[in-house]
Design a protein around this motif. Sequence first.
Motif, PDB file in Angstrom:
ATOM      1  N   ASP A   1     -12.706  12.903  14.083  1.00  0.00           N
ATOM      2  CA  ASP A   1     -11.697  12.402  13.149  1.00  0.00           C
ATOM      3  C   ASP A   1     -11.080  11.075  13.608  1.00  0.00           C
ATOM      4  N   ARG A   2     -10.467  10.395  12.660  1.00  0.00           N
ATOM      5  CA  ARG A   2      -9.670   9.180  12.939  1.00  0.00           C
ATOM      6  C   ARG A   2      -8.387   9.616  13.650  1.00  0.00           C
ATOM      7  N   PRO A   3      -8.000   8.954  14.751  1.00  0.00           N
ATOM      8  CA  PRO A   3      -6.732   9.336  15.407  1.00  0.00           C
ATOM      9  C   PRO A   3      -5.554   9.130  14.441  1.00  0.00           C
TER      10      PRO A   3
ATOM     11  N   PRO B   1      -1.230   1.565  12.904  1.00  0.00           N
ATOM     12  CA  PRO B   1      -0.793   0.180  13.119  1.00  0.00           C
ATOM     13  C   PRO B   1      -0.905  -0.647  11.827  1.00  0.00           C
ATOM     14  N   TYR B   2      -1.957  -0.411  11.033  1.00  0.00           N
ATOM     15  CA  TYR B   2      -2.077  -1.118   9.742  1.00  0.00           C
ATOM     16  C   TYR B   2      -0.875  -0.817   8.858  1.00  0.00           C
ATOM     17  N   ALA B   3      -0.580   0.489   8.681  1.00  0.00           N
ATOM     18  CA  ALA B   3       0.515   0.881   7.788  1.00  0.00           C
ATOM     19  C   ALA B   3       1.845   0.316   8.299  1.00  0.00           C
TER      20      ALA B   3
ATOM     21  N   THR C   1       0.817  -1.210   0.000  1.00  0.00           N
ATOM     22  CA  THR C   1       0.000   0.000   0.000  1.00  0.00           C
ATOM     23  C   THR C   1       0.852   1.261   0.000  1.00  0.00           C
ATOM     24  N   ASP C   2       0.248   2.358  -0.437  1.00  0.00           N
ATOM     25  CA  ASP C   2       0.952   3.648  -0.369  1.00  0.00           C
ATOM     26  C   ASP C   2       1.040   4.160   1.068  1.00  0.00           C
ATOM     27  N   GLU C   3       0.267   3.559   1.992  1.00  0.00           N
ATOM     28  CA  GLU C   3       0.252   4.067   3.377  1.00  0.00           C
ATOM     29  C   GLU C   3       1.588   3.871   4.081  1.00  0.00           C
TER      30      GLU C   3
HETATM   31  O1  DAU Z   1      -4.183   3.967   0.497  1.00  0.00           O
HETATM   32  C1  DAU Z   1      -4.387   2.592   0.406  1.00  0.00           C
HETATM   33  C2  DAU Z   1      -5.222   2.131   1.570  1.00  0.00           C
HETATM   34  O2  DAU Z   1      -6.562   2.579   1.311  1.00  0.00           O
HETATM   35  C3  DAU Z   1      -5.204   0.628   1.777  1.00  0.00           C
HETATM   36  O3  DAU Z   1      -3.909   0.220   2.091  1.00  0.00           O
HETATM   37  C4  DAU Z   1      -6.179   0.222   2.875  1.00  0.00           C
HETATM   38  O4  DAU Z   1      -6.233  -1.200   2.971  1.00  0.00           O
HETATM   39  C5  DAU Z   1      -7.558   0.740   2.523  1.00  0.00           C
HETATM   40  O5  DAU Z   1      -8.471   0.444   3.558  1.00  0.00           O
HETATM   41  C6  DAU Z   1      -7.510   2.245   2.284  1.00  0.00           C
HETATM   42  O6  DAU Z   1      -7.228   2.956   3.524  1.00  0.00           O
HETATM   43  P1  DAU Z   1      -7.960   4.328   3.901  1.00  0.00           P
HETATM   44  O7  DAU Z   1      -7.869   4.531   5.344  1.00  0.00           O
HETATM   45  O8  DAU Z   1      -7.483   5.431   3.020  1.00  0.00           O
HETATM   46  O9  DAU Z   1      -9.467   3.933   3.414  1.00  0.00           O
HETATM   47  P2  DAU Z   1     -10.887   4.176   4.102  1.00  0.00           P
HETATM   48  O10 DAU Z   1     -11.905   3.804   3.076  1.00  0.00           O
HETATM   49  O11 DAU Z   1     -10.992   3.587   5.447  1.00  0.00           O
HETATM   50  O12 DAU Z   1     -10.910   5.756   4.255  1.00  0.00           O
HETATM   51  C7  DAU Z   1     -10.747   6.610   3.130  1.00  0.00           C
HETATM   52  C8  DAU Z   1     -10.764   8.034   3.663  1.00  0.00           C
HETATM   53  O13 DAU Z   1     -12.089   8.336   4.120  1.00  0.00           O
HETATM   54  C9  DAU Z   1      -9.869   8.252   4.850  1.00  0.00           C
HETATM   55  O14 DAU Z   1      -9.317   9.567   4.772  1.00  0.00           O
HETATM   56  C10 DAU Z   1     -10.793   8.149   6.053  1.00  0.00           C
HETATM   57  C11 DAU Z   1     -12.118   8.683   5.513  1.00  0.00           C
HETATM   58  N1  DAU Z   1     -13.331   8.085   6.093  1.00  0.00           N
HETATM   59  C12 DAU Z   1     -13.441   6.733   6.171  1.00  0.00           C
HETATM   60  C13 DAU Z   1     -14.571   6.152   6.699  1.00  0.00           C
HETATM   61  C14 DAU Z   1     -14.688   4.659   6.807  1.00  0.00           C
HETATM   62  C15 DAU Z   1     -14.377   8.926   6.487  1.00  0.00           C
HETATM   63  O15 DAU Z   1     -14.294  10.167   6.379  1.00  0.00           O
HETATM   64  N2  DAU Z   1     -15.514   8.338   7.000  1.00  0.00           N
HETATM   65  C16 DAU Z   1     -15.647   6.995   7.143  1.00  0.00           C
HETATM   66  O16 DAU Z   1     -16.703   6.533   7.664  1.00  0.00           O
END
Ligand code: DAU
Length: 382
Positions: A314-316, A182-184, A157-159
């Motif tokens: 926000d997410r921590p 922790p994932y990254a 991943t790019d993370e």
């Molecule tokens: O960048 C690659 C990564 O993308 C992968 O390595 C991960 O496996 C994949 O889950 C994804 O990670 P993110 O954290 O970027 O994806 P997520 O869909 O959880 O969140 C995308 C963005 O949206 C992030 O800035 C957090 C925000 N978000 C997410 C959720 C679930 C919200 O604002 N509200 C939400 O309810």
Amino acid sequence: METALRKLQRKSLKYKMVGMSFQNAPVLVTGGAGFIGANFVLDWFETVGTPLVNLDKLTYAGNPLTLESLKDNPNYTFIHGDICDADLLKRLFAEHRFRAVIHFAAESHVDRSILGPKVFFDTNIGGTHQLLNAAREFYETLTGDERSAFRFHHISTDEVYGTLEPNDPAFSETTQYAPNSPYAASKAASDHLVRAWHHTYGLPTTITNCSNNYGPYHFPEKLIPLILLNAMAGKPLPVYGDGLQVRDWLFVQDHCSAVRAVLERGKPGETYNVGGCNQRANIDVVKTICALLDELLPDSQNVPHSKLITHVQDRPGHDRRYAIDATKIETELNWKPAESFESGLRKTVEWYLANQAWVQGVTSGDYRKWIEQNYSAREVQK
Ligand code: DAU
Ligand code: NAD
């Protein structure tokens, strides 16, 4: 009904009858019942079609329903198992003599890693370690063409590169690792293991570091499918913080074609960054989904769907911006994404509208518990 053993015997007989060469030997896909893995497996049978063994533990994120269409395909084998199980891996390599490993299996959700990191280290680091060991042991028995053809491809991943300021250049293959969640951190560690197995033991490995994927069969804990399904149901659309965090979106089938390009033409020991050149702020992604639903469901009582947008805590440690520089894979391997964000997102929304049975199958039981756990603790922000 045909037993699993009989099915296996029939397959081995078939390989013997056609005088199977190593090029037609099966590939091992791990995590092929998850979002990207399942798209990859389906795509494989549309494009390549040679034997493929899918090893998946079927965690909450794995869904065998996605691969239902392959159940009678003699070139497809599903193994329900764990990549941490060294004995199972040893047996599978001995039995199938894989020509390549394509390693998707992982715990993949950042929010889950914040609430419970251990399983991320067990699977993403421990599991990758076991898989590398099993692949290395098998690789060391190979000679000649078989040895030069073998590949271990690791999906990352790019993370792992951390976060970017608004004007920073996009992540390239030489950007320093700086994982923030922790994932990254677990994915960064797994990348380092892969690198070490190449450098120390000569295992012919390749790595792709990809940006955010979206598309069909995406589990609705992630932003795009979660917003889509909540909007259709008239539920609040949770946007973390100010919603100005930027992600670089790639349609999942474009990720699959990138992995195939690396498998076919990538150089052992190399890393390739994969991205769609589609940087979007989360709030704009959410608004675009709302506009698409307004257009496709004009009679819904939720029109305009944007009235459901709710800013929540926000997410921590939330990374502010990701962006990928995909020049290397584009120039060296001649890969390019086929979808723009607009065409890919429309296809995705249409797919979810047309596949309600799949959605229903994944949004029961454990899924409901997760939604409750993740969102009940987030205060609404005015
Ligand atoms: O960048 C690659 C990564 O993308 C992968 O390595 C991960 O496996 C994949 O889950 C994804 O990670 P993110 O954290 O970027 O994806 P997520 O869909 O959880 O969140 C995308 C963005 O949206 C992030 O800035 C957090 C925000 N978000 C997410 C959720 C679930 C919200 O604002 N509200 C939400 O309810
Ligand atoms: P996912 O969570 O949808 O699927 C993961 C799959 O792995 C599931 O089928 C699950 O059952 C399986 N699995 C989990 N633990 C296992 C174990 N111990 N043994 C065997 N199988 C196990 O994940 P995804 O979004 O499809 O991501 C796949 C890969 O791509 C991951 O390595 C992830 O880090 C990487 N990645 C994802 C994205 C993205 O946007 N989703 C972007 C870049 C890279």
